[in-house]
Write an enzyme that holds these catalytic residues in place. Structure first.
Site, mmCIF file in Angstrom:
data_model
loop_
_atom_site.group_PDB
_atom_site.id
_atom_site.type_symbol
_atom_site.label_atom_id
_atom_site.label_comp_id
_atom_site.label_asym_id
_atom_site.label_seq_id
_atom_site.Cartn_x
_atom_site.Cartn_y
_atom_site.Cartn_z
ATOM 1 C CD GLU A 271 28.436 38.765 35.288
ATOM 2 O OE1 GLU A 271 29.349 38.032 35.687
ATOM 3 O OE2 GLU A 271 28.309 39.939 35.639
ATOM 4 C CG ASN B 296 28.622 46.637 44.457
ATOM 5 O OD1 ASN B 296 29.471 46.019 43.822
ATOM 6 N ND2 ASN B 296 27.407 46.822 44.013
ATOM 7 C CB CYS C 217 24.633 47.851 39.905
ATOM 8 S SG CYS C 217 24.864 46.106 40.098
ATOM 9 C CD GLU D 262 25.914 42.576 34.040
ATOM 10 O OE1 GLU D 262 25.181 43.576 34.239
ATOM 11 O OE2 GLU D 262 25.602 41.647 33.276
#
Ligand code: ADP
Length: 479
Positions: free
Chosen positions: A459, A149, A281, A247
């Site tokens: 992150e 994505n 997400c 993630e």
């Protein structure tokens, strides 16, 4: 003629054509052909990364700075071309593709700077005459597994810190978006990385990804993708006692209170739920709206959704591109059917659209009358589908917002300082937005969530150091 992109293993471009990359806006358009690595190539890549680690980990800040800065500069200089290619293979709009490419350049620039700022600490020991140094070192071979994505930004935000802190890499991008992955590796390779420091192994997750999970020589894995695969990464990593970072999904709430500025709330909801075709997400798929503004909000949403231009990602007028592929489209449509069966009302959209070229076009769908117990409110759909959940007041909104197995982002639209402050403190999410869409984050600050959304250190920004380094505590007695 279709281009053939090969894998990069130990500084050599290798492999034969194994898979094709199709443009989701026009399935007659083949973006390119790509090598597809098998387990043997994955092993070679891991061995090359292992062999390159001692040299790269001792290379010093200037060598790393030079590669990362050069990479940033080239990505920025080619932003329109790379952004277009990204939009062509993934289906997000041209503006989003170029924006994501700029983001990748900014990330490489940020971590180029970080190579010059790495520091440690020195303290006196509790034993007289002894000094204690705390320093950070690279972890070793890092396996990077990415989803489709964000084809360039996610690889960038894993590769840049991994290199900056002296690690070597085996990079396995998602099968649907190899062109962006290949491009970023090609740029880094030409920017002067020594052989074996960065290896690209395009191929199937179940083959190449699995070979990475099963290798005792991969010292850390950074993964972004589904919960199912994330759990496999976790189990295999515990088995090998390696560091890992996950993630995964989200079912992010956007709370809209009676006192919200309606225009701001609609902007946040439309952007957060539907931009990038809802395939983020961080998308807001649960719109939790209090009674007093509910009907006005739903009417305004329908009006806005009706004006959205849905079409070919490469057409500059398009605001919402196609769904990424047939499998994802089916998943979106299945969930729309499930929502109806569960008793939610499909207030807008949800139908397939025909355009000039064959593609995976879906009109953004808005459900009303949804409850938080429905599957469409609990499971991540990963498409342009959002549910309005009506609640009495702020307290109920907060309870519903937190009642989810996920915890990546959350948002609130309100003009009340009291409610905004309370929400920031009590939302069970890693990232909280006030009067902003739940998607759309900065690159220099931590990214990550709670509960089923994330596992391990954050992150991005300076916090990325936590995952990509290991701490050493050294004691010296000088006599
Ligand atoms: P998505 O639904 O976003 O495609 P996946 O978790 O299936 O999520 O894919 C994310 C990444 O994980 C992709 O690069 C995919 O190839 C990879 N992957 C899939 N299965 C495995 C596996 N068994 N081991 C390692 N990586 C995998």
């Amino acid at each position: 003629m279709t281009v053939l992109r090969k894998n990069l293993i130990d500084g050599e471009w290798l492999g034969e054509a194994g898979s094709r990359n199709i443009n989701p806006s026009n399935t007659n358009d083949v973006v390119g052909e790509y090598a597809s690595a098998g387990p043997e190539e994955a092993k070679q890549a891991i061995a090359a990364a292992k062999a390159a680690f001692p040299g790269w980990s001792r290379s010093g800040p200037l060598a790393r700075h030079a590669v990362l800065k050069k990479t940033s500069d080239e990505i920025m200089a080619r932003k329109d071309e790379i952004g277009r290619s990204l939009a062509r293979e993934e289906g997000k709009t041209l503006a989003e593709g170029v924006g994501e490419t700029i983001r990748a350049a900014q990330i490489f620039d940020f971590f180029a700077g970080e190579t010059l700022r790495l520091s440690g600490e020195m303290v006196p020991s509790v034993r007289p005459g002894v000094g204690v140094e705390m320093t950070r070192e690279g972890v070793g071979v890092v396996g990077i597994i990415t989803p489709w994505n964000f084809p360039i930004a996610i690889p960038a935000w894993k590769i840049a810190p991994a290199l900056a802190y002296g690690n070597t890499i085996v990079f396995k991008p998602a099968e649907l978006v190899p062109e962006s992955a290949w491009t970023i590796v090609d740029i880094l390779h030409r920017a002067g990385l020594p052989k074996g420091v960065l290896n690209l192994v395009m191929g199937k997750g179940s083959v190449v990804g699995q070979a990475m999970l099963d290798s005792p020589d991969v010292n850390a894995i950074s993964f972004t993708g589904s919960v199912v695969t994330g759990k496999r990464v976790a189990a295999a990593s515990v088995e090998h006692m390696r560091k890992f970072q996950l993630e995964m999904g989200g079912k992010n709430p956007l709370v809209v209170l009676d006192d919200a500025d309606l225009a701001v709330a609609v902007d946040c909801a439309v952007n957060g739920a539907y931009f990038s075709t809802g395939q983020r997400c961080t998308a807001s798929s649960r719109l939790i709206v209090t009674e007093g503004i509910h009907d006005r909000f739903v009417d305004a949403m329908k009006e806005r959704l009706d004006k959205l231009v849905i079409g070919d990602a490469l057409d500059a007028k398009t605001q919402i591109g196609p769904v990424v592929d047939q499998t994802q489209l089916k998943q979106d449509e299945d969930y729309i059917a499930i929502g109806r069966q569960e008793g939610a009302e499909l207030a807008f959209g949800g139908e397939r659209l025909e355009r000039e070229t064959p593609g995976f076009y879906l009109r953004p769908a808005l459900f009303t009358g949804a409850t938080n117990a429905m599957r469409i409110s609990r499971e991540e759909i990963f498409g342009p589908v959002a549910n309005v959940i009506r609640v009495k007041d702020y307290d109920e909104a907060l309870t519903v917002a937190n009642d989810t197995p996920f915890g990546l982002t959350s948002g609130i639209c309100t003009t009340s300082l009291k409610h905004a402050t309370h929400f920031k403190r009590n939302s069970e999410a890693g990232m909280v937005m006030v009067n902003l869409p739940t998607a759309g984050v900065d690159f220099h600050v931590p990214f990550g969530g709670r509960k089923g959304s994330s596992y391990g250190p954050r992150e991005q920004g300076r916090y990325a150091m936590e995952f990509y380094t290991t701490v050493k505590t050294a004691y010296t007695f000088a006599g």
